[in-house]
Write a protein that holds these residues in place. Structure first.
Motif, PDB file in Angstrom:
ATOM      1  N   ASN A  55     -35.597   2.515  -3.235  1.00 36.38           N
ATOM      2  CA  ASN A  55     -36.691   3.626  -3.134  1.00 36.38           C
ATOM      3  C   ASN A  55     -36.098   4.613  -2.286  1.00 36.38           C
ATOM      4  N   ILE A  56     -36.757   5.687  -2.332  1.00 34.77           N
ATOM      5  CA  ILE A  56     -36.319   6.884  -1.490  1.00 34.77           C
ATOM      6  C   ILE A  56     -36.122   6.762  -0.104  1.00 34.77           C
ATOM      7  N   ALA A  59     -33.591   4.850   1.361  1.00 35.78           N
ATOM      8  CA  ALA A  59     -32.264   5.622   1.165  1.00 35.78           C
ATOM      9  C   ALA A  59     -32.338   6.631   2.281  1.00 35.78           C
ATOM     10  N   TYR A 118     -29.134   6.355  -2.458  1.00 37.47           N
ATOM     11  CA  TYR A 118     -30.271   6.150  -3.435  1.00 37.47           C
ATOM     12  C   TYR A 118     -29.695   5.653  -4.735  1.00 37.47           C
TER      13      TYR A 118
END
Length: 436
Positions: A55-56, A59, A118
């Protein structure tokens, strides 16, 4: 009792026992294993972990918001001596302070490292799914092997029982000849010894059948004492082409695909490390509210609240050559991943060619052993007829019986080995049918 009748009775007994036992097909065995197998369940959990990580936020693309709260104070005895006037003495002066607020920090640029991270997390998710597929393929291949081992042992039991039938017939003929004065006691005793030998082989084969069933139950993760019967045929796919298997292996083999992903991850790791050469820019903001009391201070009470905001930019100017070292190591990792990919392809192609050569050989041996079974059966029938007439010695009958038994056992074994080779071929190419 004739041999055909004896086999028919045994098959019927297996059929009647099937009413009390589970009739297990290969597809049912695979379905049960896919539902229950511990390795598959563990691999599915690992997929869930990889999905959760991809998931962002993980990241580093989302802001960090932290809340804080502070509440404290002090109790002091103080003496203040001013420039003029008497000393000011305070005993047990109690001060308090209380504050709370929230701080926001958001890195909006870090040299594209967050985007590389990511992408790396998404590749790790794919790798988790590949590892799960490899586990499933391995488990299904093991179930197929174990299932057809049960079929093989079941066929060997029938063959061993047929051998006992011939030995019983031989013993009866020897006894009849002895009663008629045309035989000898030695022939009777020899026939009984051979019958006991066949009985011992039959019991050992039945034991091997039970052991094979335990193994299959273990793979299906159910009570290992569960009784069942299986189909009595080993169906071998005789139309496999090496070129087609090689093409599938290039595209579907989990180990090759895994090596591709590792190469991609190594490249993304270098991209992430290079991001440290660029400035890092962050936005920060916050809100705070504070209250304090101090009987001994200039202001006995203090209160404040408000927002803060700003932009922070930083760049690594020198870190002891660690940046260059990290980039060099990342490039070496890329080279290693490329070498690993080439090695994996070579290993898979070698395994595939070996498996196909075994498969082709066993297919030819099935045809050969089928002819040998027919010849040995005909030879046994002729020899048995001559033995009834007393025109041949018992040893010749025993030799013909052994040849028939060996031919039947070899035929069963070649069918089984061909099925294993077929399964290995499909497993290496990543093309096992999970439904059967």
């Amino acid at each position: 009792m004739s041999k055909k009748l004896k086999i028919l009775i045994l098959l019927l007994s297996l059929s009647f026992s099937g009413f009390a036992q589970e009739k297990l097909s290969l597809q049912e065995a695979i379905t049960i294993a896919l539902q229950n197998n511990y390795d598959i369940k563990i691999s599915k959990n690992q997929i869930d972990i990889a999905k959760n990580n991809a998931n962002i936020g993980n990241a580093g693309m989302l802001p960090n918001l932290t809340g804080n709260y502070t509440n404290g104070g002090s109790i002091q005895n103080t003496r203040q001596t001013p420039a003029t006037g008497p000393d000011r003495v305070i005993t047990g002066a109690k001060s308090t302070n209380n504050s709370y607020g929230a701080d926001l920090n958001w890195t909006i640029f870090d040299g594209f490292s967050m985007f590389a991270n990511y992408d790396r997390l998404k590749e790790l998710q794919k790798q988790g799914e590949l590892n799960a597929r490899l586990t499933i393929l391995t488990t299904v291949a093991d179930v197929i092997t174990a299932y057809y081992d049960v079929v093989r042992q079941q066929q060997l039991v029938i063959a061993a029982d047929s051998a006992m039938d011939v030995s019983v017939l031989r013993t009866n003929i020897a006894k009849t000849k002895l009663q008629l004065g045309r035989g000898s006691k030695l022939d009777v005793l020899t026939a009984q010894v051979d019958y006991n030998t066949d009985t011992s082989n039959y019991l050992q084969t039945k034991n091997a059948l039970q052991v094979a069933k335990v193994r299959l139950n273990q793979l299906m993760v159910r009570d290992i004492g569960t009784t069942f019967v299986v189909d009595n045929n080993i169906d071998v796919d005789k139309g496999i082409l090496y070129s087609k298997m090689a093409e599938m292996a290039e595209q579907q083999n989990p180990n090759v695909q895994n090596a591709f992903i590792n190469q991609r991850i190594a490249s993304l790791n270098l991209k992430s490390i290079r991001g440290a050469r660029y400035p890092a820019v962050s936005l920060n903001s916050g809100y705070s509210r504070a209250n304090s009391t101090s009987p001994t201070g200039f202001n006995q009470k203090f209160a404040a609240n408000g927002f803060t905001y700003g932009v922070t930019a930083s760049i690594n100017l020198f870190n002891g050559f660690l940046q260059r070292q990290n980039e060099r190591n990342a490039k070496i990792d890329i080279e290693n991943s490329t070498l690993t990919l080439s090695k994996t392809k070579l290993d898979v192609n070698s395994q595939l060619l070996t498996a196909y050569q075994n498969y082709s050989t066993y297919i030819d041996l099935i045809k050969l052993e089928q002819r040998n079974v027919d010849i040995a059966k005909e030879n046994l029938d002729i020899t048995l007829a001559k033995y009834r007439l007393g025109s041949i010695a018992p040893l010749e009958l025993r030799e013909a019986q052994r040849n028939a038994i060996d031919a039947q056992n070899r035929f069963i074994e070649m069918q089984y080995q061909a099925k294993i080779a077929e399964t290995n071929l499909k497993a290496i190419s990543g093309n096992i049918d999970l439904s059967k």
